[in-house]
Design a protein around this motif. Structure first.
Motif, PDB file in Angstrom:
ATOM      1  N   SER A 117       1.372  20.311   1.751  1.00 23.59           N
ATOM      2  CA  SER A 117       0.374  20.461   2.817  1.00 23.59           C
ATOM      3  C   SER A 117       0.650  19.463   3.936  1.00 23.59           C
ATOM      4  CB  SER A 117      -1.029  20.246   2.267  1.00 23.59           C
ATOM      5  OG  SER A 117      -1.238  18.880   1.940  1.00 23.59           O
ATOM      6  N   LEU A 118       0.213  19.786   5.124  1.00 21.89           N
ATOM      7  CA  LEU A 118       0.357  18.869   6.251  1.00 21.89           C
ATOM      8  C   LEU A 118      -0.402  17.572   5.988  1.00 21.89           C
ATOM      9  CD1 LEU A 118      -0.066  21.300   9.292  1.00 21.89           C
ATOM     10  CD2 LEU A 118       2.037  20.612   8.124  1.00 21.89           C
ATOM     11  N   GLU A 119      -1.562  17.701   5.348  1.00 22.58           N
ATOM     12  CA  GLU A 119      -2.388  16.529   5.065  1.00 22.58           C
ATOM     13  C   GLU A 119      -1.669  15.564   4.124  1.00 22.58           C
ATOM     14  OE1 GLU A 119      -4.816  19.767   6.549  1.00 22.58           O
ATOM     15  OE2 GLU A 119      -3.412  19.671   4.847  1.00 22.58           O
ATOM     16  N   ASP A 120      -1.040  16.108   3.071  1.00 22.99           N
ATOM     17  CA  ASP A 120      -0.339  15.250   2.120  1.00 22.99           C
ATOM     18  C   ASP A 120       0.896  14.618   2.750  1.00 22.99           C
ATOM     19  OD1 ASP A 120      -2.227  15.704   0.193  1.00 22.99           O
ATOM     20  OD2 ASP A 120      -1.021  17.127  -0.972  1.00 22.99           O
ATOM     21  N   TRP A 121       1.629  15.395   3.540  1.00 22.15           N
ATOM     22  CA  TRP A 121       2.798  14.852   4.241  1.00 22.15           C
ATOM     23  C   TRP A 121       2.376  13.673   5.123  1.00 22.15           C
ATOM     24  CZ3 TRP A 121       8.090  15.271   4.633  1.00 22.15           C
ATOM     25  CH2 TRP A 121       8.675  14.677   5.758  1.00 22.15           C
ATOM     26  N   ASN A 122       1.357  13.886   5.941  1.00 21.44           N
ATOM     27  CA  ASN A 122       0.922  12.848   6.871  1.00 21.44           C
ATOM     28  C   ASN A 122       0.372  11.629   6.138  1.00 21.44           C
ATOM     29  OD1 ASN A 122       1.633  14.222   9.227  1.00 21.44           O
ATOM     30  ND2 ASN A 122      -0.291  15.353   9.260  1.00 21.44           N
ATOM     31  N   ALA A 123      -0.323  11.850   5.021  1.00 21.61           N
ATOM     32  CA  ALA A 123      -0.873  10.726   4.261  1.00 21.61           C
ATOM     33  C   ALA A 123       0.238   9.810   3.771  1.00 21.61           C
ATOM     34  CB  ALA A 123      -1.694  11.243   3.085  1.00 21.61           C
ATOM     35  N   MET A 124       1.330  10.394   3.292  1.00 26.05           N
ATOM     36  CA  MET A 124       2.426   9.576   2.770  1.00 26.05           C
ATOM     37  C   MET A 124       3.202   8.873   3.874  1.00 26.05           C
ATOM     38  SD  MET A 124       3.890  11.638  -0.554  1.00 26.05           S
ATOM     39  CE  MET A 124       3.307  13.267  -0.095  1.00 26.05           C
ATOM     40  N   ILE A 125       3.536   9.597   4.937  1.00 28.61           N
ATOM     41  CA  ILE A 125       4.281   8.966   6.029  1.00 28.61           C
ATOM     42  C   ILE A 125       3.427   7.894   6.695  1.00 28.61           C
ATOM     43  CG2 ILE A 125       5.416   9.332   8.244  1.00 28.61           C
ATOM     44  CD1 ILE A 125       6.953  10.443   5.822  1.00 28.61           C
TER      45      ILE A 125
ATOM     46  N   ALA B 202      10.030  15.581  -1.501  1.00 33.66           N
ATOM     47  CA  ALA B 202      10.512  15.501  -0.117  1.00 33.66           C
ATOM     48  C   ALA B 202       9.727  14.501   0.732  1.00 33.66           C
ATOM     49  CB  ALA B 202      10.467  16.885   0.529  1.00 33.66           C
ATOM     50  N   ALA B 203       8.412  14.573   0.681  1.00 35.57           N
ATOM     51  CA  ALA B 203       7.606  13.684   1.517  1.00 35.57           C
ATOM     52  C   ALA B 203       7.671  12.242   1.009  1.00 35.57           C
ATOM     53  CB  ALA B 203       6.162  14.170   1.564  1.00 35.57           C
TER      54      ALA B 203
ATOM     55  N   ALA C  53       0.831  -1.208   0.000  1.00 35.10           N
ATOM     56  CA  ALA C  53       0.000   0.000   0.000  1.00 35.10           C
ATOM     57  C   ALA C  53       0.863   1.256   0.000  1.00 35.10           C
ATOM     58  CB  ALA C  53      -0.924  -0.008   1.208  1.00 35.10           C
ATOM     59  N   GLY C  54       0.525   2.192  -0.890  1.00 33.22           N
ATOM     60  CA  GLY C  54       1.318   3.417  -0.960  1.00 33.22           C
ATOM     61  C   GLY C  54       0.577   4.533  -1.677  1.00 33.22           C
ATOM     62  N   VAL C  55       0.926   5.761  -1.328  1.00 36.53           N
ATOM     63  CA  VAL C  55       0.365   6.937  -1.992  1.00 36.53           C
ATOM     64  C   VAL C  55       1.504   7.903  -2.317  1.00 36.53           C
ATOM     65  CG1 VAL C  55      -1.896   6.766  -0.886  1.00 36.53           C
ATOM     66  CG2 VAL C  55      -0.084   8.090   0.215  1.00 36.53           C
ATOM     67  N   GLY C  56       1.257   8.778  -3.292  1.00 39.50           N
ATOM     68  CA  GLY C  56       2.268   9.763  -3.671  1.00 39.50           C
ATOM     69  C   GLY C  56       1.635  11.114  -3.970  1.00 39.50           C
ATOM     70  N   LYS C  57       2.149  12.145  -3.333  1.00 35.15           N
ATOM     71  CA  LYS C  57       1.741  13.525  -3.595  1.00 35.15           C
ATOM     72  C   LYS C  57       3.031  14.323  -3.765  1.00 35.15           C
ATOM     73  CE  LYS C  57      -2.665  12.676  -2.488  1.00 35.15           C
ATOM     74  NZ  LYS C  57      -3.809  12.826  -3.411  1.00 35.15           N
ATOM     75  N   PHE C  58       3.086  15.149  -4.770  1.00 41.10           N
ATOM     76  CA  PHE C  58       4.357  15.803  -5.090  1.00 41.10           C
ATOM     77  C   PHE C  58       4.201  17.321  -5.142  1.00 41.10           C
ATOM     78  CE2 PHE C  58       4.126  11.570  -6.935  1.00 41.10           C
ATOM     79  CZ  PHE C  58       5.209  10.977  -6.311  1.00 41.10           C
ATOM     80  N   ALA C  59       5.055  18.008  -4.383  1.00 41.04           N
ATOM     81  CA  ALA C  59       5.038  19.468  -4.322  1.00 41.04           C
ATOM     82  C   ALA C  59       6.338  19.930  -3.671  1.00 41.04           C
ATOM     83  CB  ALA C  59       3.845  19.965  -3.505  1.00 41.04           C
ATOM     84  N   PRO C  60       6.773  21.175  -3.949  1.00 39.44           N
ATOM     85  CA  PRO C  60       7.939  21.701  -3.240  1.00 39.44           C
ATOM     86  C   PRO C  60       7.722  21.646  -1.737  1.00 39.44           C
ATOM     87  CG  PRO C  60       7.310  23.159  -5.045  1.00 39.44           C
ATOM     88  CD  PRO C  60       6.210  22.148  -4.902  1.00 39.44           C
ATOM     89  N   VAL C  61       8.790  21.466  -0.998  1.00 43.22           N
ATOM     90  CA  VAL C  61       8.665  21.237   0.439  1.00 43.22           C
ATOM     91  C   VAL C  61       7.960  22.395   1.138  1.00 43.22           C
ATOM     92  CG1 VAL C  61      10.966  22.182   0.954  1.00 43.22           C
ATOM     93  CG2 VAL C  61       9.924  20.490   2.492  1.00 43.22           C
ATOM     94  N   ASP C  62       8.161  23.625   0.652  1.00 49.97           N
ATOM     95  CA  ASP C  62       7.524  24.770   1.295  1.00 49.97           C
ATOM     96  C   ASP C  62       6.046  24.890   0.955  1.00 49.97           C
ATOM     97  OD1 ASP C  62       8.706  25.289  -1.288  1.00 49.97           O
ATOM     98  OD2 ASP C  62       8.153  27.391  -1.068  1.00 49.97           O
ATOM     99  N   GLU C  63       5.601  24.121  -0.058  1.00 50.60           N
ATOM    100  CA  GLU C  63       4.199  24.152  -0.450  1.00 50.60           C
ATOM    101  C   GLU C  63       3.458  22.868  -0.082  1.00 50.60           C
ATOM    102  OE1 GLU C  63       3.927  25.081  -4.613  1.00 50.60           O
ATOM    103  OE2 GLU C  63       5.332  26.769  -4.452  1.00 50.60           O
TER     104      GLU C  63
END
Length: 234
Positions: free
Chosen positions: A101-109, A150-151, A89-99
């Motif tokens: 979102s907390l939601e996307d970071w947490n979803a991937m980790i 980054a995430a 199981a895995g997900v991927g969201k891609f954006a510069p680290v400063d952009e």
């Protein structure tokens, strides 16, 4: 070669893409397979496509440890044991680290890394009892960083390290641990619909065959980390 017929496998995130390709390969080799995901309709569709009586579908979220404990209970109740676990199981969201979102970071980790830990922790008792095999599906992004990743990089770098450390923790119980790190794969990842332009990529069936080859390998041999790439780039 190891005889793997009638072994019992559990694959997370197996309704499509790599997870489905692995499930298909295992079913073709005579295994009993439990597949999990969060979408019951997608699970039912995958079960029908696999066309085997030896398929158990589990509506389950790897981000929830209790879901993983329940999955083990359901698998052992249905099939009597659990030998092989594929943390896919895995997900991927891609954006510069400063952009990002907390939601996307947490979803991937939570999915890519913590989910793999929950899956192994919940199944470790069965794996130790049955001298089983744990395989995580990481990525070349687990060793090669890239902009806007980054995430995703953090989750996959972590997954590679986690699986390698788990290998050292569990090898004395005769439990094998391997992480597979694919490059470009034809899949539905991140909302993509496979098409003819993907023919140059690794196919899900290729990863499925690799898993079968690992399971059949001499028990004295452990390929603990495998990188796999397309022969050519597009």
């Amino acid at each position: 070669m190891q005889n793997i017929e009638n072994k019992v496998a559990y694959i997370t995130g197996a309704t499509k893409g790599i997870g489905f390709g692995i499930a298909e390969a295992l079913v073709q080799n005579g295994l009993k397979v439990a597949i999990s995901g969060r979408d019951i309709k997608a699970l039912e569709k995958a079960q029908q496509a696999l066309g085997s009586e030896n398929i158990l579908i589990l509506e389950s979220d790897v981000r929830n440890y209790n879901d993983q404990l329940k999955a083990v209970e359901q698998i052992t109740s249905e099939f009597g044991k659990l030998d092989i676990v594929i943390a896919n199981a895995g997900v991927g969201k891609f954006a510069p680290v400063d952009e990002m979102s907390l939601e996307d970071w947490n979803a991937m980790i939570d999915t890519n890394l913590t989910g793999a830990f929950y899956t192994l922790k919940a199944t470790s008792g069965q794996l130790k009892t049955n001298k089983g095999y744990y395989i995580s599906i990481a990525s070349l992004a687990g060793t090669n960083f890239f902009a806007k990743g980054a995430a995703y990089n953090a989750s996959k770098f972590g997954l590679v390290g986690f699986t390698q450390a788990a290998m050292l923790d569990l090898r004395d119980y005769d439990v094998k641990c391997t992480t597979i790190m694919p490059g470009s794969v034809t899949s539905n990842f991140n909302g993509h619909t496979p098409n003819e332009d993907d023919n140059w990529k690794i196919q899900p069936s290729d990863i499925g065959q690799m898993v079968v080859d690992l399971l059949k390998m001499n028990p004295n041999v452990l390929p603990s980390k495998i990188e796999i790439r397309p022969t050519k780039t597009k």
